[in-house]
Design a protein around this motif. Structure first.
Motif, PDB file in Angstrom:
ATOM      1  N   VAL A   1      -3.840  45.073   1.504  1.00  0.00           N
ATOM      2  CA  VAL A   1      -4.429  44.502   2.700  1.00  0.00           C
ATOM      3  C   VAL A   1      -5.066  43.163   2.345  1.00  0.00           C
ATOM      4  CG1 VAL A   1      -6.164  44.779   4.500  1.00  0.00           C
ATOM      5  CG2 VAL A   1      -4.839  46.766   3.740  1.00  0.00           C
ATOM      6  N   GLU A   2      -4.685  42.165   3.118  1.00  0.00           N
ATOM      7  CA  GLU A   2      -5.245  40.834   2.978  1.00  0.00           C
ATOM      8  C   GLU A   2      -6.401  40.697   3.958  1.00  0.00           C
ATOM      9  OE1 GLU A   2      -2.511  38.057   4.575  1.00  0.00           O
ATOM     10  OE2 GLU A   2      -3.786  36.327   4.176  1.00  0.00           O
ATOM     11  N   GLN A   3      -7.559  40.232   3.479  1.00  0.00           N
ATOM     12  CA  GLN A   3      -8.703  40.050   4.379  1.00  0.00           C
ATOM     13  C   GLN A   3      -9.290  38.661   4.176  1.00  0.00           C
ATOM     14  OE1 GLN A   3     -11.275  43.922   4.871  1.00  0.00           O
ATOM     15  NE2 GLN A   3     -10.856  43.693   2.705  1.00  0.00           N
ATOM     16  N   ARG A   4      -9.375  37.906   5.255  1.00  0.00           N
ATOM     17  CA  ARG A   4      -9.897  36.539   5.177  1.00  0.00           C
ATOM     18  C   ARG A   4     -10.833  36.266   6.332  1.00  0.00           C
ATOM     19  NH1 ARG A   4      -5.993  33.702   7.190  1.00  0.00           N
ATOM     20  NH2 ARG A   4      -4.265  35.184   7.187  1.00  0.00           N
ATOM     21  N   MET A   5     -11.910  35.543   6.069  1.00  0.00           N
ATOM     22  CA  MET A   5     -12.777  35.025   7.138  1.00  0.00           C
ATOM     23  C   MET A   5     -12.937  33.552   6.834  1.00  0.00           C
ATOM     24  SD  MET A   5     -14.610  35.481   9.865  1.00  0.00           S
ATOM     25  CE  MET A   5     -14.443  37.266   9.978  1.00  0.00           C
ATOM     26  N   GLN A   6     -12.290  32.705   7.593  1.00  0.00           N
ATOM     27  CA  GLN A   6     -12.257  31.283   7.244  1.00  0.00           C
ATOM     28  C   GLN A   6     -11.925  30.454   8.479  1.00  0.00           C
ATOM     29  OE1 GLN A   6      -7.588  31.401   5.784  1.00  0.00           O
ATOM     30  NE2 GLN A   6      -9.136  30.838   4.302  1.00  0.00           N
ATOM     31  N   PRO A   7     -12.309  29.189   8.465  1.00  0.00           N
ATOM     32  CA  PRO A   7     -11.893  28.315   9.566  1.00  0.00           C
ATOM     33  C   PRO A   7     -10.376  28.166   9.564  1.00  0.00           C
ATOM     34  CG  PRO A   7     -13.677  27.311   8.294  1.00  0.00           C
ATOM     35  CD  PRO A   7     -13.181  28.491   7.501  1.00  0.00           C
TER      36      PRO A   7
ATOM     37  N   GLN B   1     -20.650  35.520   6.752  1.00  0.00           N
ATOM     38  CA  GLN B   1     -20.897  36.885   6.262  1.00  0.00           C
ATOM     39  C   GLN B   1     -21.037  37.884   7.404  1.00  0.00           C
ATOM     40  OE1 GLN B   1     -22.547  34.220   5.117  1.00  0.00           O
ATOM     41  NE2 GLN B   1     -22.101  34.128   2.922  1.00  0.00           N
ATOM     42  N   ASP B   2     -21.722  37.477   8.481  1.00  0.00           N
ATOM     43  CA  ASP B   2     -21.892  38.392   9.624  1.00  0.00           C
ATOM     44  C   ASP B   2     -20.523  38.814  10.168  1.00  0.00           C
ATOM     45  OD1 ASP B   2     -23.608  39.331  12.167  1.00  0.00           O
ATOM     46  OD2 ASP B   2     -21.879  38.195  12.890  1.00  0.00           O
ATOM     47  N   ALA B   3     -19.686  37.840  10.405  1.00  0.00           N
ATOM     48  CA  ALA B   3     -18.353  38.147  10.937  1.00  0.00           C
ATOM     49  C   ALA B   3     -17.523  38.930   9.930  1.00  0.00           C
ATOM     50  CB  ALA B   3     -17.645  36.853  11.330  1.00  0.00           C
ATOM     51  N   ALA B   4     -17.721  38.643   8.651  1.00  0.00           N
ATOM     52  CA  ALA B   4     -16.944  39.339   7.618  1.00  0.00           C
ATOM     53  C   ALA B   4     -17.311  40.816   7.554  1.00  0.00           C
ATOM     54  CB  ALA B   4     -17.158  38.665   6.264  1.00  0.00           C
ATOM     55  N   GLN B   5     -18.581  41.141   7.786  1.00  0.00           N
ATOM     56  CA  GLN B   5     -18.962  42.557   7.822  1.00  0.00           C
ATOM     57  C   GLN B   5     -18.210  43.278   8.930  1.00  0.00           C
ATOM     58  OE1 GLN B   5     -23.254  42.383   8.186  1.00  0.00           O
ATOM     59  NE2 GLN B   5     -23.543  42.318   5.958  1.00  0.00           N
ATOM     60  N   LYS B   6     -18.089  42.617  10.087  1.00  0.00           N
ATOM     61  CA  LYS B   6     -17.364  43.225  11.205  1.00  0.00           C
ATOM     62  C   LYS B   6     -15.884  43.385  10.847  1.00  0.00           C
ATOM     63  CE  LYS B   6     -20.604  40.902  14.289  1.00  0.00           C
ATOM     64  NZ  LYS B   6     -20.811  39.735  15.172  1.00  0.00           N
ATOM     65  N   LEU B   7     -15.340  42.344  10.236  1.00  0.00           N
ATOM     66  CA  LEU B   7     -13.930  42.409   9.852  1.00  0.00           C
ATOM     67  C   LEU B   7     -13.678  43.549   8.870  1.00  0.00           C
ATOM     68  CD1 LEU B   7     -11.113  41.066   9.995  1.00  0.00           C
ATOM     69  CD2 LEU B   7     -11.765  39.749   7.964  1.00  0.00           C
ATOM     70  N   ALA B   8     -14.622  43.758   7.951  1.00  0.00           N
ATOM     71  CA  ALA B   8     -14.455  44.831   6.960  1.00  0.00           C
ATOM     72  C   ALA B   8     -14.325  46.186   7.662  1.00  0.00           C
ATOM     73  CB  ALA B   8     -15.640  44.836   6.001  1.00  0.00           C
ATOM     74  N   LEU B   9     -15.115  46.385   8.725  1.00  0.00           N
ATOM     75  CA  LEU B   9     -15.072  47.660   9.445  1.00  0.00           C
ATOM     76  C   LEU B   9     -13.775  47.794  10.240  1.00  0.00           C
ATOM     77  CD1 LEU B   9     -18.789  47.850  10.664  1.00  0.00           C
ATOM     78  CD2 LEU B   9     -17.748  48.823   8.602  1.00  0.00           C
ATOM     79  N   LEU B  10     -13.377  46.716  10.895  1.00  0.00           N
ATOM     80  CA  LEU B  10     -12.124  46.749  11.661  1.00  0.00           C
ATOM     81  C   LEU B  10     -10.939  46.974  10.738  1.00  0.00           C
ATOM     82  CD1 LEU B  10     -12.044  43.922  14.363  1.00  0.00           C
ATOM     83  CD2 LEU B  10     -12.077  46.399  14.710  1.00  0.00           C
ATOM     84  N   SER B  11     -10.960  46.303   9.616  1.00  0.00           N
ATOM     85  CA  SER B  11      -9.851  46.384   8.671  1.00  0.00           C
ATOM     86  C   SER B  11      -9.697  47.802   8.124  1.00  0.00           C
ATOM     87  CB  SER B  11     -10.106  45.376   7.541  1.00  0.00           C
ATOM     88  OG  SER B  11      -9.147  45.494   6.541  1.00  0.00           O
ATOM     89  N   ALA B  12     -10.810  48.413   7.726  1.00  0.00           N
ATOM     90  CA  ALA B  12     -10.756  49.793   7.218  1.00  0.00           C
ATOM     91  C   ALA B  12     -10.203  50.725   8.287  1.00  0.00           C
ATOM     92  CB  ALA B  12     -12.158  50.235   6.786  1.00  0.00           C
TER      93      ALA B  12
END
Lengths: 429, 429
Positions: free
Chosen positions: B261-267, B202-213
Motif C-alpha cells: 500500500v502506497e500512502q502519501r499526503m502531499q501537495p 500531519q492532521d490530514a495524514a492521521q485521517k488518511l492512515a485510518l481510511l487506508s487501513a
C-alpha cells in the motif's frame, strides 16, 4: 467462522449477473467483511438457457420466483427482477411472509408499495433493504438512515437520472438539439428504446419518493411528487442559462416545510460553480442537508451492473453482519401519513419571454412583475433581427411559484408576448 | 420501546458540547431511529465549572475519565477529549476492558494505537467506532466499511484538512501570499495559533492512515505515510497551475499497488474541472474507488461542532441498533501487517524551473529529461525581464518519482538553474 448466509437471487439481468460476478470474484474478502461466507443457494430468471456470462451451474434453479422466495434453505431473498407489481411483488411478499430478509433494487415496486412491504418486513422481524433502488452505486440511503441519523433533515435533492443528465450535458457540450442527442444516447445504450420513463422524470421521481420518505419519516408518497421532464428543454435556454452562470438540471427536491413535505422533480437552474452544476454525463449526485451536519454531497455512478450490484452487495453484507433496521429508518408506526406541501420558501426564477419589438414593451413586462410583487434581479434583452420578436431574459428575486404564475398571466394579457413564456426555478444550492 | 442506551461522555469541548446539544434537541427523533432512547448518564472534562452553553445539571459528573469509563451504569463511552496518549487512551482502554462500546473522534490516538485498541474491542466483543475522526460530518468511514463493502478498493484519496484547503483557495482567490492568508485564517478561527499540525499535513495524514487501513484491511501505518505540507506552496505556482488548468491541493492518497500500500499526503495538482479541483474553502472531500462501483465522491464539512457531533451521533445510533462490526471492517486477525510501497503507477508532473537566460538552455533541460526517460507533454517559457532568470513550466507525461528525481539531478548538474526546481505530482482523478 459462523454459518454461511444463504441467499437466493431472482432476476439475472444486468444487476443479478453483476451481483453473481461480485460474489464469485471475492468470496474470501466478502466473508471477512460479512463475518460469514455468503452462499448463493438458487436463482431464477425468465429464461433458464440464456448465456449471461456468469457460471450458474453451482446453483439451484427455480422456475417460479415465489417458490424460490419461500425455500427453507435460504435466509435472504434478492429481488432484482423489476416491475411494480407482478412476480417481483408476489415474490417479495412471499419472502417476507416466510421470514426471509429481502434486498431489492426495485424502485417502481417500492415507490408504490414501499410502506406496506416495510410493515410486512417489520411484522416478520426481517430486513427490507433497497440501497440499489435509489442512486446506483452511491450509498446514499445508508448515509441518510445511518450516517446522518443524528440529524433532523431539512432537504434532500439531487440529480438522480443519468440519462437526463447525459442528454443535458451533451446538448450544452456539442450544441446538438434534444432529439439528436437523445438518439445518440439511445445508440450508446444510455437511453432506452422508449425513453419516456427516464426523460419524463418518472424514474428519478421514484427514487426521490424513497429518499423523501426516508429523510422525513413519512409513508412513501410517489403521487405527491410534482413531475416535469426534460423533453421541452431547448438548447436556447441551456445557452442563455450558461451565459447567466447557471446550468439546467433535472433536479429532484424534497423539503420539509412548515406544513408538510414538498416534493418536486423538475428542470431547475443551479449555479454552474456548485457541485450539482458541475455534474456531467451519466453520473448521479445526491445532496443531503441536516441541522447538525449542514450540507453533504454524494456523487457516483447511478446505473450499470457493477455499481448497482455493489449497492445490493452492501445491503446483503449488512444483513449478514446482523443489522436489521426498519426499511425507512424508523418503525412503520412512526412513519407519518404524507402531508403534501407547496414550496414555502420562494426561489428566484429564470424567465425567457419572446416580446414584440415595440416601444414600451419591456416597461409593461416589468410593471406586470412588480404588480405581482416580484422584483427583478437581472433583465437582459438579447440582440435580434430588427423585425423579429425580441428575446428577453429575466432573473427574478425570490418569489413563490403562485406569484410567478400570477405575473405570467398578467404578461399574457398584455398581448406583447409572441410565444409562451419559459420559466425555470433557480434552486438555491 | 426497549431499555435506553446509557452513555458517558468524556470531553466537553466543541465536539462534546455539540453532541449534548444534538441529544437535547431531538431526543424523540433519535429514539425512533435508534430503536431506544439514548440517555447521558455522566460526563467529565478538565474543568467542571466552565460555561459550555449546554445544560449539564441532569448528568452525573466524574473527575476521572477512567472512572467514568468503567461505570457500571453505562454501555457506551464517548471519548472526545483528544490526545494521542494520556487520559484519552487510558480511558478508552478502561472502557473496552470493562466491556463498554467506545465511540471516539480521536484520530491521533487511533493513528498510533488503532490496531491495539481494535483488538481489545474485539476481545471484549464491543464496538470501537470513529466516524468523526476522519472527515468531520462526512460519513465516509461508513461508506468504506459498509456502503462499498462489496468492493475490492483500489484507491482512496481526498482533501482532508479544511485549514489547508481554505488557505490554498484564498491564496488563489485574493492573490495574497501564504503568510498573510494563514494570519487571516488564524483570525477567523480556521487555523490554530500553532498551525504546524494542520499546514504540515500531519492532521490530514492521521485521517488518511485510518481510511487506508479500513480500505485495504491492513494495520494502521501512520509512519508509512510520506508527508509534505503546504508551507512552501507559492502564489506563483498556484497561478501557473491555474493557467495550465489545474489547482494545487494538499491531497492524501492511499493506493493498493502490486507490492503493498502506497500512502502519501502531499501537495498535488488536480484538474480544475474535477470534483477535487472544484472544492473550495474549509470543506473536505473523500474519493473512494472500488472494483465494482467505480469512483464515488463524498463532500461535506470536515470540522466544527455540528458536523463532528453528527458523526459521533451516527456511531452511537448504530451501536444502539445493535451493529457491532470490527473497527476496521474485518477482524483484526485478518488485518495484514503493512507492506509499504512506492508509487507503482507513474503520474505526470508539474515542474517549474528558473533557468539562466542563455541560448541552448531549454534544449539541455529537455535533453536531461529525455535521458531520464521522461517525455514532455507541455513546455512553456514565461515572459520575463531580459536579464532575469527565465521561468520555465513543464508538464511531463507519466513517469515515476524516481525517474523524475534522476532528471532533476541531471538538470542540477547542468548549472543552468538559478533556483531549486519545484515539482508537484499531477494526480489522476
Amino acid at each position: 467462522m459462523t454459518a454461511p448466509l444463504r441467499i437466493a437471487i431472482a432476476g439475472l439481468g444486468t444487476v443479478g449477473s453483476g451481483l453473481i460476478r461480485i460474489l464469485q470474484t471475492h468470496p474470501d474478502l466478502l466473508a471477512r467483511r460479512a463475518g460469514r461466507p455468503i452462499e448463493i443457494v438458487a436463482v431464477t430468471a425468465r429464461s433458464r438457457g440464456k448465456d449471461r456470462g456468469v457460471e450458474l451451474s453451482g446453483y439451484g434453479w427455480e422456475d417460479d420466483p415465489v417458490v424460490l422466495a419461500r425455500r427453507d434453505d435460504i435466509e435472504l431473498f434478492v429481488e432484482v427482477m423489476g416491475g411494480e407489481d407482478g412476480p417481483a411483488k408476489a415474490a417479495t411478499e412471499a419472502a417476507l411472509a416466510a421470514g426471509k430478509h429481502v434486498v431489492t433494487a426495485n424502485k417502481a415496486m417500492l415507490a408504490r408499495h414501499g410502506f406496506a412491504l416495510a410493515r410486512q418486513a417489520e411484522d416478520s422481524n426481517v430486513a427490507l433493504r433497497f440501497e440499489a433502488a435509489v442512486a446506483g452505486g452511491i450509498p446514499c440511503v445508508k448515509a441518510l438512515t445511518e450516517g446522518l441519523a443524528g440529524n433532523a433533515v431539512s432537504r434532500v435533492l439531487g440529480v438522480m437520472n443519468g440519462t437526463c443528465n447525459y442528454i443535458l450535458t451533451e446538448m450544452e457540450r456539442t450544441g446538438g438539439d434534444y432529439d439528436n442527442i437523445l438518439a445518440d444516447a439511445q445508440r450508446l445504450g444510455y437511453a432506452e428504446a422508449d425513453p419516456s420513463f427516464d426523460v419524463g422524470g418518472q424514474d428519478a421521481a421514484q427514487k426521490l419518493a424513497l429518499l423523501s420518505a426516508t429523510a422525513f419519516g413519512t409513508q412513501v408518497d410517489y403521487d405527491g411528487i410534482k413531475i416535469e421532464g426534460i423533453e421541452r428543454i431547448t438548447l436556447t435556454d441551456i445557452r442563455y442559462a450558461r451565459d447567466l452562470g447557471y446550468r439546467i438540471k433535472l433536479l429532484g427536491v424534497a423539503a420539509q416545510t412548515g406544513e408538510g413535505v414538498e416534493q418536486r422533480m423538475q428542470p431547475c437552474l443551479v449555479p454552474m460553480s456548485s457541485p450539482l452544476g458541475q455534474l456531467e454525463g451519466v453520473a448521479n449526485m445526491v445532496v443531503l442537508e441536516g441541522d447538525a451536519v449542514g450540507q453533504t454531497v454524494y456523487q457516483g455512478p447511478g446505473a450499470g451492473a457493477g455499481p448497482t450490484a455493489s449497492a445490493v452487495m452492501a445491503d446483503i453484507i449488512d444483513i449478514a453482519r446482523g443489522l436489521v433496521i426498519p426499511a425507512f429508518g424508523v418503525p412503520t408506526a412512526d412513519l407519518a401519513a404524507p402531508v403534501r406541501s407547496g414550496s414555502s420558501a420562494g426561489a428566484p426564477y429564470y424567465l425567457r419571454l419572446e416580446l414584440a419589438d415595440r416601444p414600451g414593451t419591456l416597461a409593461q413586462v416589468a410593471d406586470a412583475l412588480g404588480q405581482a410583487g416580484i422584483s427583478i434581479d437581472r433583465m437582459r434583452q438579447i440582440q435580434h433581427e430588427s423585425d423579429a420578436a425580441a428575446p428577453v431574459l429575466i432573473v427574478t428575486h425570490g418569489c413563490t411559484r403562485a406569484a410567478l404564475d400570477g405575473a405570467l398571466r398578467r404578461i399574457g394579457a398584455l398581448d406583447v408576448a409572441t410565444a409562451a413564456p419559459v420559466a425555470y426555478r433557480i434552486e438555491p444550492v
